[in-house]
Design a protein around this motif. Structure first.
Motif, short mmCIF file in Angstrom:
data_model
loop_
_atom_site.label_atom_id
_atom_site.label_comp_id
_atom_site.label_asym_id
_atom_site.label_seq_id
_atom_site.Cartn_x
_atom_site.Cartn_y
_atom_site.Cartn_z
N GLY A 1 35.73 51.34 43.67
CA GLY A 1 34.89 52.35 43.92
C GLY A 1 35.59 53.58 44.36
O GLY A 1 36.23 53.49 45.52
N HIS B 1 35.26 57.64 45.24
CA HIS B 1 34.45 58.60 45.84
C HIS B 1 35.08 60.13 45.24
O HIS B 1 33.97 60.83 44.74
CB HIS B 1 34.20 58.80 47.14
CG HIS B 1 33.44 59.86 47.77
ND1 HIS B 1 34.08 61.13 48.16
CD2 HIS B 1 32.18 60.16 47.78
CE1 HIS B 1 33.18 62.02 48.61
NE2 HIS B 1 31.82 61.24 48.27
N VAL C 1 34.25 52.47 39.37
CA VAL C 1 33.07 53.25 39.51
C VAL C 1 33.10 54.59 40.33
O VAL C 1 33.84 54.42 41.34
CB VAL C 1 31.89 52.39 40.18
CG1 VAL C 1 30.50 52.82 40.48
CG2 VAL C 1 31.94 51.13 39.44
N TRP C 2 32.56 55.96 39.66
CA TRP C 2 32.97 57.04 40.52
C TRP C 2 31.77 58.01 40.18
O TRP C 2 30.53 57.63 39.62
CB TRP C 2 34.13 57.53 40.00
CG TRP C 2 34.05 57.76 38.55
CD1 TRP C 2 34.12 57.00 37.70
CD2 TRP C 2 34.24 59.02 37.92
NE1 TRP C 2 34.17 57.54 36.09
CE2 TRP C 2 34.34 58.82 36.34
CE3 TRP C 2 34.28 60.45 38.38
CZ2 TRP C 2 34.40 59.98 35.49
CZ3 TRP C 2 34.41 61.32 37.41
CH2 TRP C 2 34.45 61.19 35.88
N ASP C 3 31.69 59.19 40.49
CA ASP C 3 30.70 60.21 40.52
C ASP C 3 29.50 59.80 40.94
O ASP C 3 28.33 59.57 40.50
CB ASP C 3 30.55 60.55 39.11
CG ASP C 3 29.78 61.70 38.95
OD1 ASP C 3 29.19 62.41 39.93
OD2 ASP C 3 29.10 62.39 37.63
N PHE C 4 29.28 59.10 42.24
CA PHE C 4 28.27 58.48 42.73
C PHE C 4 26.91 59.26 42.98
O PHE C 4 25.93 58.88 43.13
CB PHE C 4 28.76 57.62 44.18
CG PHE C 4 29.50 56.42 44.04
CD1 PHE C 4 29.16 55.20 43.83
CD2 PHE C 4 30.75 56.70 43.98
CE1 PHE C 4 29.75 53.99 43.67
CE2 PHE C 4 31.70 55.26 43.95
CZ PHE C 4 31.17 54.43 43.80
N ALA D 1 30.08 50.17 44.62
CA ALA D 1 30.64 49.90 43.34
C ALA D 1 30.08 48.65 42.70
O ALA D 1 29.50 48.73 41.43
CB ALA D 1 32.06 50.06 43.41
N VAL E 1 26.11 49.38 41.95
CA VAL E 1 26.33 50.00 40.52
C VAL E 1 26.39 49.19 39.37
O VAL E 1 25.85 49.02 38.18
CB VAL E 1 27.33 51.42 40.57
CG1 VAL E 1 27.34 51.87 39.16
CG2 VAL E 1 26.79 52.40 41.60
N THR F 1 21.36 52.53 45.01
CA THR F 1 22.52 53.15 45.86
C THR F 1 21.83 53.77 46.75
O THR F 1 22.56 54.50 47.85
CB THR F 1 23.58 53.53 45.11
OG1 THR F 1 23.34 54.54 44.14
CG2 THR F 1 24.35 52.37 44.64
N GLY G 1 26.14 56.66 39.74
CA GLY G 1 27.85 56.52 39.38
C GLY G 1 28.03 55.95 38.06
O GLY G 1 27.10 55.57 37.29
#
Length: 364
Positions: free
Chosen positions: A90, A92, A123-126, A335, A338, A344, A359
């Motif tokens: 995960g 950020h 997993v990014w761009d939350f 993460a 998602v 989330t 995400g």
């Protein structure tokens, strides 16, 4: 796809205080905390911090943003490569600009890059999806705070107070089964926390923070200035609500006429008073406030909070958690959610219209 049941997720966080990158392993099924793994920290060098600071407030399209993204990606890749046992990461990124009712929100750093370098799903761009759906995009740790309250078997409502660059708090009522249920959570940014004090220390003394709150302890608070600061429109707005690191750009100017100690004391008091004002928005009196983030290591700030709040105030370590790594663990937890299609954020945490999962997922 992730294997069924509990997995090991590696979360990381680079906050608005610009001190460095936290990374922590968490075993979770996306609903509950199973176990805690190892954690590590990588400080930004002075040059790296300067590159990121130069890009604060800027949006994609500027060369400074590209340079900051490269620093963020390199620092994260260096640290995360030290961990072997992670089913998912995960990431950020580094928030450079946050304007949910305007241009949106932007965190520097690409999950695509890290997925290739680390050969793990990332997993990014939350935050973007939440903002696109009408939410503030922040704070995002509350769903993890809910899991923490369950893990510690809290017997009544508890507040998690994160004092990083910006302050945010989460009211958790553990009687509910899931975090998205109405009444289970209320979360929002309380106001400026460590960022103005850190900036003051750097500008006036070339130091990155007020060690143990010692400078503030030697100063006198300008109570009139604190009162004037709390007249800002933000403190009257109903939650959920969120802030950018630079949403109070004149705060250092306000203390410009004070000597170093009095300025530090006043900025510390502004943080504490902002939290006290934020507590007025809660649906009831919590059993206690658990403080995470760098602010919990400032005895002067903690003493001010103890005076202003009518409930017990303690560092999260008193409940068995690692206050340095709670946010990194939160993005490990998110993460997994998602990857498994779980929400989330929800109306009570970001103001989004319905519970949603954000995400992007990048695979090597």
């Amino acid at each position: 796809m992730l294997k069924a049941g509990p997995v090991w997720a590696l979360g990381c966080m680079s906050g608005t205080s610009l001190d460095g990158v936290d990374a922590a392993l968490l075993q979770t099924d996306g609903h509950q905390i199973i176990d805690f793994g190892e954690s590590r920290y990588r400080a930004y060098t002075e040059q790296e911090r300067a590159v990121i600071a130069h890009a604060l407030g800027l949006w994609p399209g500027y060369e400074e943003v590209n340079e900051a993204a490269e620093v963020v990606e390199t620092a994260h890749a260096t640290l995360l490569s030290e961990f072997e046992d992670a089913d998912v990461i995960g990431f950020h990124g580094q928030t450079l600009a946050h304007d949910p009712r305007g241009q949106g929100t932007h965190q520097a750093g690409s999950g695509d890059v890290l997925a290739e370098v680390l050969q793990r799903p990332v997993v990014w761009d939350f935050r973007t999806t939440d903002v696109e759906m009408g939410g503030e995009g922040a704070p995002l740790a509350p769903f993890y705070h809910f899991a923490c309250a369950k893990f510690m078997e809290a017997e009544g409502p508890v507040v998690f107070l994160n004092l990083g660059g910006v302050g945010n708090l989460t009211w958790v009522d553990p009687q509910y089964d899931t975090p998205e249920e109405e009444g289970a959570l209320l979360a929002f940014d309380s106001g400026p926390a460590n960022a103005p004090l850190n900036d003051l220390m750097f500008q006036r003394r070339g130091e990155t923070f007020d060690q143990n709150g010692e400078l503030a302890a030697d100063g006198d608070v300008d109570e009139d200035l604190v009162g004037d600061f709390l007249e800002a429109e933000y403190f009257y707005r109903m939650p959920p609500k969120s802030l950018d690191r630079n949403d109070f750009p004149d705060v250092l100017e306000r203390v410009g006429y004070l000597d170093d100690a009095d300025a530090a004391a006043t900025l510390t008091a502004i943080c504490a008073a902002s939290v006290a004002r934020a507590m007025e928005h809660l649906p009831g009196t919590p059993t206690g406030v658990l403080v995470t983030g760098g602010g919990r290591k400032n005895p002067t700030l903690m003493a001010m909070l103890a005076v202003l709040l009518d409930v017990p105030v303690a560092p999260v370590e008193d409940a068995g958690f690692d206050g340095d790594m709670l946010e990194a663990q939160a993005f490990a937890f998110l993460a997994v959610r998602v990857m498994r299609g779980l929400p989330t954020s929800c109306p009570a945490t970001t103001g989004v219209s319905m519970p949603i999962g954000g995400g992007q997922i990048s695979r090597p």
